[in-house]
Design a protein around this motif. Structure first.
Motif, PDB file in Angstrom:
ATOM      1  N   GLU A  54       1.022  -1.111  -0.320  1.00 43.08           N
ATOM      2  CA  GLU A  54      -0.462   0.433   0.288  1.00 43.08           C
ATOM      3  C   GLU A  54       0.842   1.690   0.095  1.00 43.08           C
ATOM      4  O   GLU A  54       0.714   2.036  -0.339  1.00 43.08           O
ATOM      5  CB  GLU A  54      -1.009  -0.173   1.378  1.00 43.08           C
ATOM      6  CG  GLU A  54      -1.894  -0.796   0.741  1.00 43.08           C
ATOM      7  CD  GLU A  54      -3.029  -0.861   0.031  1.00 43.08           C
ATOM      8  OE1 GLU A  54      -3.213   0.207  -0.342  1.00 43.08           O
ATOM      9  OE2 GLU A  54      -3.052  -1.759  -0.384  1.00 43.08           O
ATOM     10  N   ARG A  55       2.147   1.223   0.438  1.00 48.89           N
ATOM     11  CA  ARG A  55       2.814   2.595   1.196  1.00 48.89           C
ATOM     12  C   ARG A  55       3.844   2.335   0.254  1.00 48.89           C
ATOM     13  O   ARG A  55       3.978   3.772  -0.960  1.00 48.89           O
ATOM     14  CB  ARG A  55       3.705   2.580   2.184  1.00 48.89           C
ATOM     15  CG  ARG A  55       4.346   3.899   1.988  1.00 48.89           C
ATOM     16  CD  ARG A  55       3.917   4.704   2.871  1.00 48.89           C
ATOM     17  NE  ARG A  55       4.250   5.690   3.664  1.00 48.89           N
ATOM     18  CZ  ARG A  55       3.079   7.322   3.931  1.00 48.89           C
ATOM     19  NH1 ARG A  55       2.389   6.810   3.324  1.00 48.89           N
ATOM     20  NH2 ARG A  55       3.830   8.072   3.825  1.00 48.89           N
ATOM     21  N   GLY A  56       4.139   1.221  -0.832  1.00 48.61           N
ATOM     22  CA  GLY A  56       5.222   1.635  -2.009  1.00 48.61           C
ATOM     23  C   GLY A  56       4.997   0.290  -2.598  1.00 48.61           C
ATOM     24  O   GLY A  56       5.872   0.228  -3.523  1.00 48.61           O
ATOM     25  N   GLY A  57       3.315  -0.260  -3.450  1.00 52.92           N
ATOM     26  CA  GLY A  57       3.716  -0.888  -4.615  1.00 52.92           C
ATOM     27  C   GLY A  57       4.882  -2.635  -4.254  1.00 52.92           C
ATOM     28  O   GLY A  57       5.156  -3.081  -3.189  1.00 52.92           O
ATOM     29  N   VAL A  58       5.305  -3.273  -4.888  1.00 57.47           N
ATOM     30  CA  VAL A  58       5.403  -4.347  -4.982  1.00 57.47           C
ATOM     31  C   VAL A  58       6.689  -4.737  -4.379  1.00 57.47           C
ATOM     32  O   VAL A  58       7.512  -4.928  -3.190  1.00 57.47           O
ATOM     33  CB  VAL A  58       6.006  -4.599  -6.654  1.00 57.47           C
ATOM     34  CG1 VAL A  58       6.378  -5.832  -6.417  1.00 57.47           C
ATOM     35  CG2 VAL A  58       4.543  -5.227  -6.549  1.00 57.47           C
ATOM     36  N   LEU A  59       7.656  -3.408  -4.541  1.00 57.21           N
ATOM     37  CA  LEU A  59       8.762  -3.252  -3.947  1.00 57.21           C
ATOM     38  C   LEU A  59       9.029  -2.770  -2.436  1.00 57.21           C
ATOM     39  O   LEU A  59       9.797  -3.330  -1.505  1.00 57.21           O
ATOM     40  CB  LEU A  59       9.963  -1.889  -4.105  1.00 57.21           C
ATOM     41  CG  LEU A  59      11.475  -1.737  -4.213  1.00 57.21           C
ATOM     42  CD1 LEU A  59      11.998  -2.814  -4.454  1.00 57.21           C
ATOM     43  CD2 LEU A  59      12.140  -0.356  -5.109  1.00 57.21           C
ATOM     44  N   GLY A  60       7.709  -1.800  -2.155  1.00 56.58           N
ATOM     45  CA  GLY A  60       7.116  -1.799  -0.801  1.00 56.58           C
ATOM     46  C   GLY A  60       6.782  -2.673  -0.337  1.00 56.58           C
ATOM     47  O   GLY A  60       7.414  -3.138   1.080  1.00 56.58           O
ATOM     48  N   MET A  61       6.080  -3.920  -0.716  1.00 60.62           N
ATOM     49  CA  MET A  61       5.933  -5.053  -0.069  1.00 60.62           C
ATOM     50  C   MET A  61       7.629  -6.202  -0.103  1.00 60.62           C
ATOM     51  O   MET A  61       7.129  -6.796   0.858  1.00 60.62           O
ATOM     52  CB  MET A  61       4.958  -5.910  -0.822  1.00 60.62           C
ATOM     53  CG  MET A  61       4.555  -7.452  -1.329  1.00 60.62           C
ATOM     54  SD  MET A  61       3.844  -8.515  -2.419  1.00 60.62           S
ATOM     55  CE  MET A  61       5.355  -8.501  -2.599  1.00 60.62           C
ATOM     56  N   ILE A  62       8.569  -5.976  -0.714  1.00 58.99           N
ATOM     57  CA  ILE A  62       9.566  -7.106  -0.360  1.00 58.99           C
ATOM     58  C   ILE A  62      10.246  -6.386   0.121  1.00 58.99           C
ATOM     59  O   ILE A  62      10.807  -6.929   0.968  1.00 58.99           O
ATOM     60  CB  ILE A  62      10.076  -7.219  -1.996  1.00 58.99           C
ATOM     61  CG1 ILE A  62       9.481  -7.385  -3.061  1.00 58.99           C
ATOM     62  CG2 ILE A  62      11.229  -7.858  -1.482  1.00 58.99           C
ATOM     63  CD1 ILE A  62       9.998  -7.627  -4.254  1.00 58.99           C
ATOM     64  N   VAL A  63      10.240  -4.954   0.804  1.00 60.28           N
ATOM     65  CA  VAL A  63      11.061  -4.709   1.674  1.00 60.28           C
ATOM     66  C   VAL A  63      10.169  -4.639   2.705  1.00 60.28           C
ATOM     67  O   VAL A  63      10.755  -4.977   3.808  1.00 60.28           O
ATOM     68  CB  VAL A  63      11.487  -2.889   1.469  1.00 60.28           C
ATOM     69  CG1 VAL A  63      12.032  -1.574   2.711  1.00 60.28           C
ATOM     70  CG2 VAL A  63      12.407  -2.888   0.030  1.00 60.28           C
ATOM     71  N   ALA A  64       9.174  -4.527   2.893  1.00 62.38           N
ATOM     72  CA  ALA A  64       8.673  -4.523   3.932  1.00 62.38           C
ATOM     73  C   ALA A  64       8.530  -6.206   4.757  1.00 62.38           C
ATOM     74  O   ALA A  64       9.273  -6.420   5.639  1.00 62.38           O
ATOM     75  CB  ALA A  64       7.588  -3.990   4.220  1.00 62.38           C
ATOM     76  N   GLY A  65       8.594  -7.163   3.780  1.00 57.25           N
ATOM     77  CA  GLY A  65       8.491  -8.130   4.434  1.00 57.25           C
ATOM     78  C   GLY A  65       9.619  -8.384   4.696  1.00 57.25           C
ATOM     79  O   GLY A  65       9.988  -9.232   5.738  1.00 57.25           O
ATOM     80  N   PHE A  66      10.676  -8.339   4.227  1.00 59.13           N
ATOM     81  CA  PHE A  66      12.011  -8.769   4.572  1.00 59.13           C
ATOM     82  C   PHE A  66      12.596  -7.990   5.933  1.00 59.13           C
ATOM     83  O   PHE A  66      13.076  -8.812   7.039  1.00 59.13           O
ATOM     84  CB  PHE A  66      13.112  -8.043   3.199  1.00 59.13           C
ATOM     85  CG  PHE A  66      14.470  -8.540   3.281  1.00 59.13           C
ATOM     86  CD1 PHE A  66      15.078  -9.226   3.492  1.00 59.13           C
ATOM     87  CD2 PHE A  66      15.350  -7.699   4.261  1.00 59.13           C
ATOM     88  CE1 PHE A  66      16.637 -10.062   3.891  1.00 59.13           C
ATOM     89  CE2 PHE A  66      16.451  -7.936   4.555  1.00 59.13           C
ATOM     90  CZ  PHE A  66      17.250  -8.850   4.009  1.00 59.13           C
ATOM     91  N   CYS A  67      12.187  -6.352   5.695  1.00 57.45           N
ATOM     92  CA  CYS A  67      12.651  -6.189   7.223  1.00 57.45           C
ATOM     93  C   CYS A  67      11.992  -6.770   8.451  1.00 57.45           C
ATOM     94  O   CYS A  67      12.385  -6.773   9.444  1.00 57.45           O
ATOM     95  CB  CYS A  67      12.246  -4.551   6.947  1.00 57.45           C
ATOM     96  SG  CYS A  67      13.313  -3.978   5.861  1.00 57.45           S
ATOM     97  N   PHE A  68      10.722  -6.937   8.585  1.00 61.07           N
ATOM     98  CA  PHE A  68      10.084  -7.643   9.372  1.00 61.07           C
ATOM     99  C   PHE A  68      10.504  -9.396   9.667  1.00 61.07           C
ATOM    100  O   PHE A  68      10.417  -9.280  10.881  1.00 61.07           O
ATOM    101  CB  PHE A  68       8.431  -7.822   9.064  1.00 61.07           C
ATOM    102  CG  PHE A  68       7.787  -8.622   9.749  1.00 61.07           C
ATOM    103  CD1 PHE A  68       7.672  -7.840  11.458  1.00 61.07           C
ATOM    104  CD2 PHE A  68       7.060  -9.445   9.659  1.00 61.07           C
ATOM    105  CE1 PHE A  68       6.771  -8.918  12.138  1.00 61.07           C
ATOM    106  CE2 PHE A  68       6.055 -10.205  10.574  1.00 61.07           C
ATOM    107  CZ  PHE A  68       6.349  -9.381  11.845  1.00 61.07           C
ATOM    108  N   ILE A  69      10.762 -10.041   8.598  1.00 59.81           N
ATOM    109  CA  ILE A  69      11.115 -11.475   8.861  1.00 59.81           C
ATOM    110  C   ILE A  69      12.887 -11.191   9.687  1.00 59.81           C
ATOM    111  O   ILE A  69      12.773 -12.226  10.069  1.00 59.81           O
ATOM    112  CB  ILE A  69      10.909 -11.841   7.597  1.00 59.81           C
ATOM    113  CG1 ILE A  69       9.848 -12.883   7.524  1.00 59.81           C
ATOM    114  CG2 ILE A  69      12.003 -13.659   7.417  1.00 59.81           C
ATOM    115  CD1 ILE A  69       9.374 -12.554   5.820  1.00 59.81           C
ATOM    116  N   LEU A  70      13.474 -10.437   8.881  1.00 57.54           N
ATOM    117  CA  LEU A  70      14.609  -9.901   9.357  1.00 57.54           C
ATOM    118  C   LEU A  70      15.023 -10.364  11.292  1.00 57.54           C
ATOM    119  O   LEU A  70      16.209 -11.072  11.069  1.00 57.54           O
ATOM    120  CB  LEU A  70      15.747  -9.011   8.556  1.00 57.54           C
ATOM    121  CG  LEU A  70      17.617  -9.172   9.069  1.00 57.54           C
ATOM    122  CD1 LEU A  70      17.699 -10.049   7.958  1.00 57.54           C
ATOM    123  CD2 LEU A  70      17.849  -7.816   8.214  1.00 57.54           C
TER     124      LEU A  70
END
Length: 379
Positions: A67-83
């Motif tokens: 919602e905030r940054g498109g597909v790249l935002g989805m990848i960044v959010a997911g990666f940073c939450f899981i890391l």
């Protein structure tokens, strides 16, 4: 992207308490405070996420990043939450292999759990006011909570009550709705058990490829709570492949519970125990990769569902049912957690902070951990 990375990396370090607690924290941070999405759209995301395989709260993080940054935002959010969870679980796995035991963190967890109950209650209050648009939706939510407490599976409850609620909201025909639900439940049950059976295979030698494919399969079919994950892991890794002992599996699950973020980082622990850091990386990637794909496909569709009267009713029914499941989680947590005076004190203090001081949930988690440790010294 930097904003998304910073916020979800921080969230990944304090997201204790399981999916219901994580969703409560996200509602507080991204709906109430930052207003990234409306509460109605947030509810739609929660309902839709509950209907696809994978870890619900992790997929909600991905939705918010989208919602905030498109597909790249989805990848960044997911990666940073899981890391953070994967990194901390990996460190625990290294300690486990090196010293043969897990560190003692129970005093801190004792304080976190009561604080989490208050956080979920606060989210239920705010989300419930938006989701319960009438007495029928309220009854749908209560029905889902009762079904969950009686042992019904999450996906069966959501799908069944979603269909029942949709028909009921449009036709007022409980009989026809119930008939449709019976068919749906029987089909869903067969599909879930067939997927679980597919997770197992004949025992074979361990390899990096087989380890990655096993967790990719789990990530693609896993519905429900961490307890469902345990069943899949025991059936595949212990009984079918013979790669782990039951004792090692329980230690891996405990490590996933000790750390913040998604409990599916249990895969990180198992991967390290079996094949070192390469195994940890492949296992983590395998179990979470399907969620990125599911969210990328689902997110653009959700707003369109609101444009149809029938699909909007289905979303409303599923949203109410999802909140019912959260209520069941609160009840179960309270019954198992609030059994000492220390836990009751922490829960009451956290509830006061949630409803009156409106403190950020991250501070409540950290405060609960410290208060739990301090009170444990008095017992």
């Amino acid at each position: 992207m930097l904003e998304i990375a910073r916020l979800f990396l921080r969230f990944g370090f304090v997201a204790f308490g399981g999916p219901a607690a994580h969703i409560a924290m996200m509602d507080d941070e991204f709906v109430e405070r930052r207003k990234w999405v409306t509460r109605q759209h947030f509810l739609d995301l929660v309902g839709a996420t509950n209907l696809i395989p994978g870890p619900n709260s992790t997929e909600m993080v991905m939705h918010l990043g989208y919602e905030r940054g498109g597909v790249l935002g989805m990848i960044v959010a997911g990666f940073c939450f899981i890391l953070p969870a994967a990194g901390l679980t990996g460190i625990l796995a290294w300690s486990y292999v090196e010293y043969g035991a897990l560190p003692a963190v129970e005093p801190f967890l004792v304080g976190i759990k009561p604080a989490v109950i208050a956080i979920i209650l606060g989210a239920l209050w705010k989300l419930g006011k938006k989701a319960a648009k009438g007495w029928r939706l309220g009854l749908i939510g209560i029905s889902a909570a009762v079904a969950s407490l009686l042992g019904a599976g999450e996906i069966i409850t959501l799908a069944g009550i979603g269909v029942l609620g949709t028909i009921w909201l449009h036709t007022s025909s409980t009989e026809s709705a119930a008939a449709g639900v019976i068919v749906l439940l029987s089909q869903t049950k067969r599909q879930v058990f067939a997927a679980a059976a597919a997770a197992g295979a004949a025992a074979s030698a361990l390899s990096l490829t087989k380890l990655g494919l096993f967790f990719l399969k789990i990530g693609s079919i896993l519905y429900g709570s961490g307890y469902v994950l345990i069943a899949f892991l025991e059936g595949g890794l212990v009984n079918d492949y013979g790669w782990l002992t039951k004792s090692q599996l329980l230690d891996a699950v405990a490590a996933g519970q000790f750390t913040p973020g998604p409990v599916l980082t249990t895969a990180t622990f198992i991967g390290y125990v079996l094949m070192g850091w390469r195994g940890a990386g492949v296992s983590t990637l395998g179990i979470f990769l399907p969620s990125f794909i599911f969210v990328a496909i689902l997110n653009p569709i959700i707003p369109k569902l609101r444009n149809s009267a029938w699909s909007a009713s289905f979303l409303d029914a599923v949203n109410a049912a999802a909140l019912g499941l959260m209520a069941a989680v609160v009840i179960e947590l309270a019954l198992s957690t609030l059994i000492t005076w220390q836990a009751a004190v922490i829960a009451l203090a956290a509830a006061l902070c949630v409803f009156f001081l409106k403190l950020n949930s991250a501070y409540l988690v950290l405060g609960g951990a410290l208060l739990g440790w301090a009170l444990s010294l008095l017992s």
